[in-house]
Structures are given as structure tokens and as C-alpha cells.
Design an enzyme around this catalytic site. Structure first.
Site, PDB file in Angstrom:
ATOM      1  N   HIS A  54       0.864  -1.192   0.000  1.00 57.39           N
ATOM      2  CA  HIS A  54       0.000   0.000   0.000  1.00 57.39           C
ATOM      3  C   HIS A  54       0.893   1.232   0.000  1.00 57.39           C
ATOM      4  CE1 HIS A  54      -3.769  -2.103   0.458  1.00 57.39           C
ATOM      5  NE2 HIS A  54      -3.214  -2.869   1.364  1.00 57.39           N
ATOM      6  N   PHE A 106      -8.896  -9.194  13.182  1.00 60.93           N
ATOM      7  CA  PHE A 106      -9.183  -7.916  13.836  1.00 60.93           C
ATOM      8  C   PHE A 106     -10.672  -7.593  13.637  1.00 60.93           C
ATOM      9  CE2 PHE A 106      -4.810  -8.263  13.836  1.00 60.93           C
ATOM     10  CZ  PHE A 106      -4.261  -8.219  12.567  1.00 60.93           C
ATOM     11  N   ASP A 122     -13.380  -5.784  13.129  1.00 57.55           N
ATOM     12  CA  ASP A 122     -13.828  -4.426  12.782  1.00 57.55           C
ATOM     13  C   ASP A 122     -15.267  -4.523  12.279  1.00 57.55           C
ATOM     14  OD1 ASP A 122     -13.029  -3.932   9.330  1.00 57.55           O
ATOM     15  OD2 ASP A 122     -13.380  -5.789  10.407  1.00 57.55           O
ATOM     16  N   ASP A 141      -7.197 -12.279   7.578  1.00 50.09           N
ATOM     17  CA  ASP A 141      -7.900 -11.010   7.840  1.00 50.09           C
ATOM     18  C   ASP A 141      -7.576  -9.988   6.754  1.00 50.09           C
ATOM     19  OD1 ASP A 141      -7.528  -8.100   8.891  1.00 50.09           O
ATOM     20  OD2 ASP A 141      -9.083  -8.985  10.145  1.00 50.09           O
ATOM     21  N   ASP A 174      -9.030  -6.527   2.474  1.00 49.73           N
ATOM     22  CA  ASP A 174      -8.690  -5.978   1.145  1.00 49.73           C
ATOM     23  C   ASP A 174      -9.766  -6.369   0.122  1.00 49.73           C
ATOM     24  OD1 ASP A 174      -5.095  -6.439   1.605  1.00 49.73           O
ATOM     25  OD2 ASP A 174      -6.381  -4.731   2.093  1.00 49.73           O
TER      26      ASP A 174
HETATM   27  N1  56B Z   1      -9.992  -6.350  10.151  1.00 49.24           N
HETATM   28  C1  56B Z   1      -9.309  -5.321   9.653  1.00 49.24           C
HETATM   29  N2  56B Z   1      -9.767  -4.073   9.869  1.00 49.24           N
HETATM   30  C2  56B Z   1      -9.055  -3.051   9.331  1.00 49.24           C
HETATM   31  C3  56B Z   1      -7.882  -3.236   8.588  1.00 49.24           C
HETATM   32  C4  56B Z   1      -7.455  -1.928   8.214  1.00 49.24           C
HETATM   33  C5  56B Z   1      -6.286  -1.544   7.375  1.00 49.24           C
HETATM   34  N3  56B Z   1      -5.286  -2.541   7.350  1.00 49.24           N
HETATM   35  C6  56B Z   1      -4.372  -2.448   6.274  1.00 49.24           C
HETATM   36  C7  56B Z   1      -3.051  -2.723   6.824  1.00 49.24           C
HETATM   37  C8  56B Z   1      -2.606  -3.913   6.446  1.00 49.24           C
HETATM   38  C9  56B Z   1      -3.495  -4.540   5.508  1.00 49.24           C
HETATM   39  O1  56B Z   1      -2.775  -4.809   4.325  1.00 49.24           O
HETATM   40  C10 56B Z   1      -4.594  -3.535   5.267  1.00 49.24           C
HETATM   41  O2  56B Z   1      -4.461  -2.974   3.997  1.00 49.24           O
HETATM   42  C11 56B Z   1      -8.365  -1.017   8.730  1.00 49.24           C
HETATM   43  N4  56B Z   1      -9.308  -1.728   9.380  1.00 49.24           N
HETATM   44  C12 56B Z   1     -10.556  -1.255   9.982  1.00 49.24           C
HETATM   45  O3  56B Z   1     -11.520  -1.183   8.909  1.00 49.24           O
HETATM   46  C13 56B Z   1     -12.444  -0.119   9.181  1.00 49.24           C
HETATM   47  C14 56B Z   1     -12.337   0.914   8.074  1.00 49.24           C
HETATM   48  O4  56B Z   1     -12.525   0.273   6.824  1.00 49.24           O
HETATM   49  P1  56B Z   1     -12.728   1.195   5.502  1.00 49.24           P
HETATM   50  O5  56B Z   1     -14.061   1.945   5.743  1.00 49.24           O
HETATM   51  O6  56B Z   1     -12.745   0.232   4.345  1.00 49.24           O
HETATM   52  O7  56B Z   1     -11.551   2.168   5.498  1.00 49.24           O
HETATM   53  C15 56B Z   1     -12.020   0.471  10.524  1.00 49.24           C
HETATM   54  O8  56B Z   1     -12.665  -0.228  11.570  1.00 49.24           O
HETATM   55  C16 56B Z   1     -10.532   0.128  10.559  1.00 49.24           C
HETATM   56  O9  56B Z   1     -10.033   0.093  11.874  1.00 49.24           O
HETATM   57  C17 56B Z   1      -7.406  -4.564   8.384  1.00 49.24           C
HETATM   58  O10 56B Z   1      -6.368  -4.861   7.752  1.00 49.24           O
HETATM   59  N5  56B Z   1      -8.170  -5.559   8.942  1.00 49.24           N
END
Ligand code: 56B
Length: 339
Positions: free
Chosen positions: A51, A236, A238, A312, A317
Site C-alpha cells: 500500500h 481484527f 472491525d 484477515d 482488502d
Molecule cells: N480487520 C481489519 N480491519 C481493518 C484493517 C485496516 C487496514 N489494514 C491495512 C493494513 C494492512 C493490511 O494490508 C490492510 O491494507 C483497517 N481496518 C478497519 O476497517 C475499518 C475501516 O474500513 P474502511 O471503511 O474500508 O476504510 C475500521 O474499523 C478500521 O479500523 C485490516 O487490515 N483488517
């Protein structure tokens, strides 16, 4: 009462859940896809650095960058779709999590020492509002005061107890993810993502675990990012990954819950349905990881890395890549500093 680990919490919650079901066929279907992705290297630890907004150099400033971002990594959804918080950086407009990353890069480029704990331990909400300003004038980032309070809490603790850098916490953890996880939730309360469920204290620890997962991914599991027990970190929980788990037929919501989510009703943090969605997501991904390991073992490929972090990232992604296709599946809306 001390909380169950996130893994045990997922197991426990899924046993008692009334409005969320885990479907074995969905587990098998997703495990098949994940096993394929791991074999062809589409799913691997290198995804994080791909990214453009993430730190490209795995060093001390990357650790403090990740800590800052994961302190604010929550609640980017907006009730009004037309008032999405968005940040433009290098000619590209980002929303949600990547808008936060873009705002951080913009501030650093402007010479603001944003990821320095001394700076953000004293940041005002007016300063933070400017730093996180949106290019869509109608939209502002949500929970500004709560975000400012989180930064004060963690910044002060890092300066007073950890020589002003999360690096000290990392070094104190001796390459144990569980030691680091306990340190984070004990010393930084805004990461202490727990709930009471059926008479037990359960822990989801989404931001505490993603902080560890992001450091592991950024360092490609090497050096400071090497953890002997990284496989004990869960997915995670979310509000995006559950959408994908429903899409794959891994999770099924009761009609009552689905109708409620479709009517955009907010779910209170710690409420039974919210805990069930998050706990069953954890358990489902653990089951997918086990099924994937079994499949790869039967193909003589036990050499390949399989863990809940990689699964995850694939799911998260996937939601980003197929946002339009997934629009018909509601995500649960909860206002909290935990995810
Ligand atoms: N389970 C999970 N939740 C994640 C991420 C990430 C970013 N991770 C990056 C880093 C390494 C990876 O390669 C990812 O590219 C953000 N979030 C959560 O999502 C929500 C926002 O979403 P949206 O509205 O689409 O931006 C918010 O709760 C945020 O805390 C993840 O990886 N896993």
C-alpha cells in the site's frame, strides 16, 4: 475479573450466540480460496508494504507511525453516504482507513512532528481537526474529541514510561506477541476492547492486535517484527470483515438481526448482537485458518505460513476491492474508539 483471551472469547461467544451462526460449508469454501491464495503468493506477509501510504522502510519511525495510526484506527463510517470523510494526497482521494494514512503523510510532509508522542500528548482538538481536515467540506472525521483524548492518553504514557517511543514497548516484549498484547491493554486503556457476555469477561482487542499485526507485516516477520507466537493473534474484529464473512456464507445473521442492520440501526458497543458479530468473526477465521492448514498439510505444503492476520488482510482488502458488490450486505454501525 480478567478477560478470556481473544481466541477463547471467540470460541465462547460462538457457542452461545443466538443471532449469528457459523456455517461449516462456508468455512470450507473460504479455506479453499485462502489455500489457493497462499500457494500462489497472492496472500503473503508482504501485502502491507504494497500500500503506497504505508511506511516503505521498516525502521523506528515506521513503528511510531504504525502506533499513531492504530491509536486512531477506528470508526470511519459516516451515517450520510454523501458526507464521507475523504483526504486527497498526491492527486488521489482516499476514504476511511486510507484517508487517515493520507492525512498523516500530508502532515509529515508539512513538517508537523505528528508521530512524535511528545507532540501528540499535548495536541489540541483544533490542531487535530486541521490535520485530519477533509477535502469534502461537508464531511469531518467522526469522534474528534475522543481521538484527541486517545492521543493524550497514549502519548503521555509513552513519554513518561517508555522513553517517548513505542519501540521500547516492542523491545520489552522479547518477540512475544502475547507479552506485547498484555502490555498494550494494561498500559494503554483506549486499546482495552472488552465486554461482558453471558457472565464472562470477553476480549476482542481489535486495535491492540492490529497494531501487532501491522508491525509484523511491515517488518515481514523479521527483526523487530519477529514474534515467536504470531499465530496466537486473531483476526481484527472491525465492521468490514464480518460483511465479507457473510458474503462467503461463513457467517449467517438471523432475519431479525439482518433486518435491523439493513434499517441502519446503530449497535451499541458491548451489546449482545455486537459482541456476537465480533466474537463469531474471530472464531470463524480461526476455523478457516485450521481448515487451510489441514488442506495445505494434505498437499505436503506445511512449509507455507497460514495465520489469522493474513486471512484477515485478504478479507479486508477483498471488501475494499469489491465494495460495490458487497453494498447489499449491511455492516454493523457502532460508535466506539475500539474499531
Ligand atoms: N480487520 C481489519 N480491519 C481493518 C484493517 C485496516 C487496514 N489494514 C491495512 C493494513 C494492512 C493490511 O494490508 C490492510 O491494507 C483497517 N481496518 C478497519 O476497517 C475499518 C475501516 O474500513 P474502511 O471503511 O474500508 O476504510 C475500521 O474499523 C478500521 O479500523 C485490516 O487490515 N483488517
Amino acid at each position: 475479573m480478567s478477560a478470556l483471551t481473544p481466541k477463547k472469547s471467540g470460541e465462547f461467544i460462538s457457542k452461545f450466540a443466538k443471532n449469528v451462526l457459523i456455517l461449516p460449508d462456508g468455512i470450507k469454501k473460504l479455506a479453499h480460496e485462502v489455500a489457493g491464495g497462499i500457494k500462489n503468493k497472492q496472500i503473503c506477509v508482504g501485502g502491507f508494504s504494497q500500500h503506497e501510504l504505508h511506511p516503505q522502510k521498516a525502521d523506528e519511525s515506521a513503528v511510531d507511525w504504525i502506533f499513531f495510526v492504530d491509536t486512531l484506527n477506528f470508526c470511519f463510517w459516516s451515517a450520510d453516504k454523501d458526507k464521507k470523510w475523504e483526504v486527497t494526497w498526491n492527486g488521489k482521494t482516499y476514504t476511511g482507513y486510507f484517508a487517515l494514512c493520507a492525512a498523516v503523510q500530508r502532515a509529515l510532509k508539512d513538517g508537523i512532528p505528528l508521530i512524535d508522542p511528545k507532540f501528540y500528548s499535548e495536541i489540541t482538538s483544533v490542531q487535530l481537526d486541521h490535520i485530519l481536515r477533509s477535502d469534502n467540506p461537508d464531511a469531518k472525521v467522526s469522534l474528534l474529541e475522543e481521538r484527541t483524548a486517545c492521543l493524550h492518553e497514549v502519548g503521555k504514557q509513552l513519554v513518561e514510561k517508555y522513553q517517548g517511543s513505542f519501540m521500547t514497548c516492542l523491545k520489552n516484549s522479547n518477540h512475544s506477541a502475547q507479552t506485547l498484547l498484555q502490555l498494550i491493554v494494561q498500559d494503554f486503556p483506549c486499546f482495552r476492547d472488552e465486554a461482558n457476555y453471558q457472565g464472562h469477561r470477553v476480549a476482542i482487542y481489535k486495535r491492540a492486535q492490529i497494531l501487532i499485526g501491522d508491525i509484523w507485516a511491515c517488518f515481514h516477520g523479521q527483526g523487530l517484527g519477529q514474534f515467536n507466537d504470531i499465530d496466537t493473534i486473531t483476526m481484527f474484529a472491525d465492521y468490514r470483515v464480518p460483511q465479507v464473512l457473510v458474503h462467503y456464507g461463513v457467517l449467517k445473521y438471523s432475519n431479525e438481526l439482518m433486518d435491523s442492520l439493513k434499517s441502519d440501526n446503530l449497535l451499541e458497543n458491548g451489546s449482545e448482537n455486537e459482541v456476537e458479530i465480533r466474537g463469531c468473526s474471530i472464531q470463524a477465521v480461526e476455523m478457516v485458518a485450521d481448515e487451510t492448514r489441514k488442506r495445505l498439510k494434505s498437499e505436503g505444503r506445511s512449509d507455507l505460513t497460514v495465520n489469522s492476520i493474513l486471512i484477515d488482510h485478504f478479507l479486508w482488502d477483498y471488501r475494499r476491492k469489491h465494495a460495490a458488490m458487497l453494498e447489499s450486505i449491511p455492516f454493523h454501525k457502532t460508535q466506539s474508539v475500539f474499531y
